[in-house]
Design a protein around this motif. Structure first.
Motif, PDB file in Angstrom:
ATOM      1  N   THR A 635      49.662  66.701  38.072  1.00 49.52           N
ATOM      2  CA  THR A 635      48.836  65.406  38.140  1.00 49.52           C
ATOM      3  C   THR A 635      49.795  64.350  38.766  1.00 49.52           C
ATOM      4  O   THR A 635      51.015  64.260  38.268  1.00 49.52           O
ATOM      5  CB  THR A 635      47.830  65.089  37.118  1.00 49.52           C
ATOM      6  N   ASP A 636      49.386  63.264  39.422  1.00 50.41           N
ATOM      7  CA  ASP A 636      50.065  62.163  39.694  1.00 50.41           C
ATOM      8  C   ASP A 636      49.480  60.977  39.308  1.00 50.41           C
ATOM      9  O   ASP A 636      49.731  59.841  39.743  1.00 50.41           O
ATOM     10  CB  ASP A 636      50.487  61.990  41.392  1.00 50.41           C
ATOM     11  N   ALA A 637      48.355  61.221  38.361  1.00 53.50           N
ATOM     12  CA  ALA A 637      47.852  60.054  37.883  1.00 53.50           C
ATOM     13  C   ALA A 637      48.645  58.978  37.098  1.00 53.50           C
ATOM     14  O   ALA A 637      49.596  59.431  36.453  1.00 53.50           O
ATOM     15  CB  ALA A 637      46.556  60.479  36.765  1.00 53.50           C
ATOM     16  N   GLU A 638      48.444  57.740  37.239  1.00 51.23           N
ATOM     17  CA  GLU A 638      49.480  56.589  36.873  1.00 51.23           C
ATOM     18  C   GLU A 638      49.678  56.675  35.195  1.00 51.23           C
ATOM     19  O   GLU A 638      50.699  56.777  34.914  1.00 51.23           O
ATOM     20  CB  GLU A 638      49.118  55.455  37.173  1.00 51.23           C
ATOM     21  N   PRO A 639      48.658  56.753  34.683  1.00 49.96           N
ATOM     22  CA  PRO A 639      48.714  56.864  33.065  1.00 49.96           C
ATOM     23  C   PRO A 639      49.722  58.078  32.533  1.00 49.96           C
ATOM     24  O   PRO A 639      50.641  57.850  31.884  1.00 49.96           O
ATOM     25  CB  PRO A 639      47.371  56.908  32.565  1.00 49.96           C
ATOM     26  N   ALA A 640      49.417  59.270  33.147  1.00 49.12           N
ATOM     27  CA  ALA A 640      50.043  60.471  32.827  1.00 49.12           C
ATOM     28  C   ALA A 640      51.479  60.166  33.107  1.00 49.12           C
ATOM     29  O   ALA A 640      52.367  60.622  32.423  1.00 49.12           O
ATOM     30  CB  ALA A 640      49.361  61.632  33.387  1.00 49.12           C
ATOM     31  N   MET A 641      51.900  60.012  34.232  1.00 48.42           N
ATOM     32  CA  MET A 641      53.053  59.715  34.875  1.00 48.42           C
ATOM     33  C   MET A 641      53.931  58.832  34.070  1.00 48.42           C
ATOM     34  O   MET A 641      55.023  58.778  33.900  1.00 48.42           O
ATOM     35  CB  MET A 641      53.079  59.405  36.530  1.00 48.42           C
ATOM     36  N   THR A 642      53.363  57.557  33.696  1.00 45.68           N
ATOM     37  CA  THR A 642      53.977  56.590  32.778  1.00 45.68           C
ATOM     38  C   THR A 642      54.438  57.262  31.596  1.00 45.68           C
ATOM     39  O   THR A 642      55.539  57.045  31.114  1.00 45.68           O
ATOM     40  CB  THR A 642      52.994  55.451  32.750  1.00 45.68           C
ATOM     41  N   ARG A 643      53.644  57.965  30.894  1.00 39.71           N
ATOM     42  CA  ARG A 643      53.774  58.652  29.724  1.00 39.71           C
ATOM     43  C   ARG A 643      55.203  59.959  30.049  1.00 39.71           C
ATOM     44  O   ARG A 643      56.207  59.605  29.217  1.00 39.71           O
ATOM     45  CB  ARG A 643      52.880  59.578  29.246  1.00 39.71           C
ATOM     46  N   LEU A 644      54.955  60.678  30.851  1.00 37.11           N
ATOM     47  CA  LEU A 644      56.089  61.278  31.181  1.00 37.11           C
ATOM     48  C   LEU A 644      57.275  61.020  31.645  1.00 37.11           C
ATOM     49  O   LEU A 644      58.511  61.184  30.988  1.00 37.11           O
ATOM     50  CB  LEU A 644      55.676  62.508  32.061  1.00 37.11           C
ATOM     51  N   SER A 645      57.264  59.820  32.313  1.00 41.38           N
ATOM     52  CA  SER A 645      58.462  59.218  32.768  1.00 41.38           C
ATOM     53  C   SER A 645      59.150  58.424  31.826  1.00 41.38           C
ATOM     54  O   SER A 645      60.668  58.513  31.574  1.00 41.38           O
ATOM     55  CB  SER A 645      58.266  58.157  33.881  1.00 41.38           C
ATOM     56  N   ALA A 646      58.309  57.920  30.782  1.00 45.24           N
ATOM     57  CA  ALA A 646      58.741  57.102  29.537  1.00 45.24           C
ATOM     58  C   ALA A 646      59.572  58.263  28.510  1.00 45.24           C
ATOM     59  O   ALA A 646      60.718  57.976  28.244  1.00 45.24           O
ATOM     60  CB  ALA A 646      58.016  56.466  28.741  1.00 45.24           C
ATOM     61  N   VAL A 647      59.105  59.502  28.424  1.00 51.16           N
ATOM     62  CA  VAL A 647      59.645  60.459  27.663  1.00 51.16           C
ATOM     63  C   VAL A 647      61.055  60.904  28.473  1.00 51.16           C
ATOM     64  O   VAL A 647      62.197  61.121  27.640  1.00 51.16           O
ATOM     65  CB  VAL A 647      58.819  61.791  27.440  1.00 51.16           C
ATOM     66  N   ALA A 648      60.912  61.200  29.740  1.00 50.56           N
ATOM     67  CA  ALA A 648      62.082  61.410  30.398  1.00 50.56           C
ATOM     68  C   ALA A 648      63.299  60.419  30.397  1.00 50.56           C
ATOM     69  O   ALA A 648      64.592  60.906  30.198  1.00 50.56           O
ATOM     70  CB  ALA A 648      61.873  61.795  31.800  1.00 50.56           C
ATOM     71  N   ALA A 649      62.932  59.350  30.353  1.00 48.97           N
ATOM     72  CA  ALA A 649      63.932  58.221  30.349  1.00 48.97           C
ATOM     73  C   ALA A 649      64.726  57.829  29.136  1.00 48.97           C
ATOM     74  O   ALA A 649      65.802  57.251  29.256  1.00 48.97           O
ATOM     75  CB  ALA A 649      63.287  56.911  30.787  1.00 48.97           C
ATOM     76  N   THR A 650      64.127  58.450  27.883  1.00 44.40           N
ATOM     77  CA  THR A 650      64.850  57.955  26.683  1.00 44.40           C
ATOM     78  C   THR A 650      64.764  59.171  25.501  1.00 44.40           C
ATOM     79  O   THR A 650      63.548  59.582  25.737  1.00 44.40           O
ATOM     80  CB  THR A 650      64.348  56.717  25.977  1.00 44.40           C
TER      81      THR A 650
END
Length: 735
Positions: A635-650
């Motif tokens: 998915t590219d849905a914004e809420p999901a991508m926000t979660r995944l990007s946050a986990v990837a970032a830190t």
């Protein structure tokens, strides 16, 4: 005159059944706790209306015409409503009852789903009420809008609440007058009127401020009472002694304890040496070494002549703890056996699926005291489990257990045992104050030497070549002598028809996007697009067997539906390196420690919450090899991508915990997602209202110190009982 406990039916007889059926509202108190979702002013507002929207709007009748219908008997009514700039058409196929009310110049509130006809916005047979009727002689500038109650319109809810408030006496106030004066809070009666029938935004904010404080205050009083009760108990001191099993264990440790581990260990040792039972929360980053701290506390209990019990939520985790602890102890775990060390004890495992003979032997070891350390699941709580002298209870992953379960284990001590609660989910300070406020808290932030960095990437499933490269990376790690996890959110079908969804535990929804509970419809339905099918363990396992990049690799399957013997056998094979890749559900989320595992692929990663992804990722990079975590999403849905990007970032679990909480809101922490609206925090936001929590905590602890049983504060005592019942208390301690 009505009271909050009054039954609803005599007051709003026609609506009572719908309140009860649709919203579980049965009493006046229930109705008054059904807060407005938002407010509308009396100004018309039709400018932002879109087709498909459920409109609740104020407007003026611009025109109204009737005409006979061609295809059937009767007269239809066509009305145009306006806000002075924007118009909407309204159609009634039966004009009778409407034509004398909806006349030009009349103003009302209109509600219905917006459609289109001849390229114009239209409402067909909407609900409405005229403002003169709505005001009922008491003109208000703000109009409260409520969640839908079955087929009742929001103004019916408003009118029901007003009729209750008109006959309501002063309601009991759980906040003492002295506290209200100090904190400049309005009374509860004023707050109820200000939230439901406000004259101004200032009244709304005063009411919200009061109710926000009340939520914090009642919770803090509960925690203060628990802490005071615990501090009044007397137990047997369990002082550390020299020359015992703890000293022998420390001398054999192949690594150096971190400063945090040493500091927390000293605190625990000091508290266990007292006559007041220890009641401590140990939280820490994934891989921060909580198990070693807990084991040292258990060995201190054994040195003091007592026993220690470790309660784990799953058989997989209990078995993992048993293997880890016996391995770390070596011959110190062979008490009474040939080859056992001089100061050795026994480490027993007790689970519900053990063979009868094994279970009977274990129960004898526990009852006789031969087993100094007992590790188990809920099986430890059964009545036929008797300890010789239970000195310490360690609860792993406290959020999986309730008060009753923990107390059942504590009750097996001859005297109250010391309690150490562990959680691997980092907790922001305000959450700890609100949820674990009756526990002293220790935090491990420093990772032990040897923990390797973990790199995390988001893998878009639809991007050409990305999945192929994912499996190539897994193969590269395996060829380098490492092992891999592949995590799926669903078990799937192995021929038994079991397609269970598992492991989605911290607020992630199984849909890409969820429409919130609507002001008008209350539907909370998923977005129009159907949800994608979840990847399952068995389907992914079959696909990996056909994946060219993984040819020749040994790939196993693990999930919670397997028998205990099969789960233990598979985990043992993976630990021993006989399996290269383990396709699993989130059963490996907590406590599983395979040092050689360096890569993890999480399928449908968008279906998991932030904290759970962080927990899963913590299973790799534990053996000195750099970790690689690949979060696969379709998915590219914004809420999901926000979660995944946050986990990837830190990899900072405390930062991720704050994000997770901000997305889930506090209701889920207190169990609201599973157990209904009234267990939610309605006004208090734990991350945003730290000052409120601090003030309420100060007032609550001072009040309980002066009046422990709330004898002089019966209204507060009743509020505590009503708001924090036994089930709610369980969720408070689960976090």
């Amino acid at each position: 005159m009505a009271t909050e406990s009054s039954k609803l039916a005599p007051i709003i007889a026609t609506a009572a059944k719908k309140f009860a059926t649709a919203r579980d509202i049965h009493t006046v108190g229930d109705l008054l706790a059904f807060w407005p979702r938002r407010y509308r002013t009396r100004e018309s507002d039709l400018g932002s209306v879109t087709p498909g929207e459920f409109l609740v709007g104020v407007a003026e009748v611009k025109s109204a015409t009737t005409r006979s219908m061609k295809a059937r008997k009767g007269t239809m009514l066509n009305v145009v409503i306006t806000d002075g700039t924007h118009d909407i058409d309204i159609t009634f196929f039966k004009a009778w009852g409407h034509e004398k009310v909806l006349v030009p110049g009349a103003r009302g509130i209109f509600a219905g789903v917006v459609g289109t006809y001849n390229n114009r916005l239209q409402l067909t047979h909407p609900g409405y009420t005229m403002l003169d009727d709505f005001d009922a002689g008491d003109r208000k500038d703000l109009i409260p809008i409520y969640r839908a109650v079955g087929s009742l319109h929001t103004w019916t809810v408003t009118e029901s609440v007003r009729r209750v408030l008109d006959v309501l006496d002063e309601v009991p106030d759980p906040i003492p007058e002295s506290v209200r004066t100090t904190r400049r809070l309005v009374s509860r009666t004023q707050a109820l009127r200000g939230i439901h029938t406000p004259n101004s935004w200032e009244e709304v904010e005063q009411a919200r401020r009061r109710l926000r404080y009340e939520e914090a205050f009642v919770l803090q009083v509960t925690l203060a009472q628990r802490r005071r009760t615990a501090s009044g108990q007397v137990t047997r001191p369990r002082a550390t002694r020299s020359g015992g099993i703890l000293e022998a264990f420390d001398s054999r440790l192949p690594f150096k304890l971190t400063a945090g581990q040493r500091e927390v260990g000293a605190t625990i040792a000091d508290e266990m040496a007292r006559e007041v039972p220890m009641h401590r929360l140990l939280q820490g980053e994934v891989g921060s070494g909580k198990t070693v701290v807990a084991l040292r506390a258990m060995l201190a209990a054994v040195d003091a002549g007592g026993q220690a019990a470790l309660l784990a939520p799953t058989e997989v985790l209990a078995g993992q703890h048993h293997r880890t602890i016996t391995t770390m102890l070596g011959d110190l775990a062979d008490g009474g056996m040939l080859g056992g060390a001089e100061n050795a004890t026994r480490v027993a495992l007790l689970t519900g699926s053990q063979p009868t003979a094994v279970r009977r032997r274990t129960l004898l070891d526990v009852a006789s005291g031969d087993a100094g350390i007992v590790i188990g699941t809920h099986a430890l709580l059964q009545e036929n489990v008797d300890f010789f002298d239970l000195a310490l209870v360690v609860v792993d992953e406290q959020h999986r257990f309730g008060v009753e379960q923990r107390d059942a284990l504590r009750g097996k001590g001859v005297v109250p045992p010391h309690v150490l609660v562990m959680t691997a989910t980092p907790i922001p300070r305000t959450v700890a104050m609100t949820v674990f406020g009756d526990l002293e808290t220790s935090t491990l932030r420093e990772l032990p030497a040897g923990r390797a960095p973990i790199t995390t990437h988001v893998v878009p499933e639809e991007r050409p070549g990305w999945m192929a490269r994912t499996w190539e990376r897994v193969a590269e790690e395996v060829r380098a002598g490492r092992q891999a996890y592949v995590v799926c959110p669903r078990i799937g079908d192995d021929g038994t028809g079991d397609g269970s969804i598992v492991g989605i535990t911290d607020g992630a929804d199984l849909r890409d996007e969820v429409v919130p509970d609507d002001d008008g419809t209350g539907s909370g339905q998923a977005a129009a697009a159907p949800p994608r099918p979840l990847k399952s363990v068995y389907a992914v396992h079959a696909a990996l067997l056909e994946q060219p990049a993984l040819a020749g690799l040994s790939i196993g399957v693990l999930h919670g539906r397997l028998s205990a013997e099969d789960k233990d056998a598979i985990m043992l094979r993976f630990q021993q390196g006989d399996l290269d890749v383990l396709v699993s559900t989130t059963v490996i989320e907590v406590g599983v420690d395979v040092a050689n595992a360096s890569v993890m692929v999480v399928m449908d990663a968008d279906r998991f919450g932030v904290s759970q992804l962080h927990q899963l990722r913590g299973r790799i990079g534990r053996g000195g090899h750099p970790g690689l975590c690949l979060l696969v999403t379709g998915t590219d849905a914004e809420p999901a991508m926000t979660r995944l990007s946050a986990v990837a970032a830190t990899t900072d679990g405390f930062e991720l915990a704050r994000l997770d909480l901000s997305q889930r809101r506090e209701g889920d922490i207190l169990g609201a997602a599973q157990h209904g609206r009234r267990t939610q925090l309605e006004f208090l936001h734990i991350l945003e209202d730290e000052d409120v929590i601090v003030d309420a905590r100060e007032d609550a602890f001072a009040l309980v110190a002066a009046d422990p049983d709330l004898t002089d504060h019966p209204e507060l005592a009743e509020a505590v009982r009503a708001r924090v019942d036994a089930e709610q208390a369980a969720y408070l301690e689960r976090g």
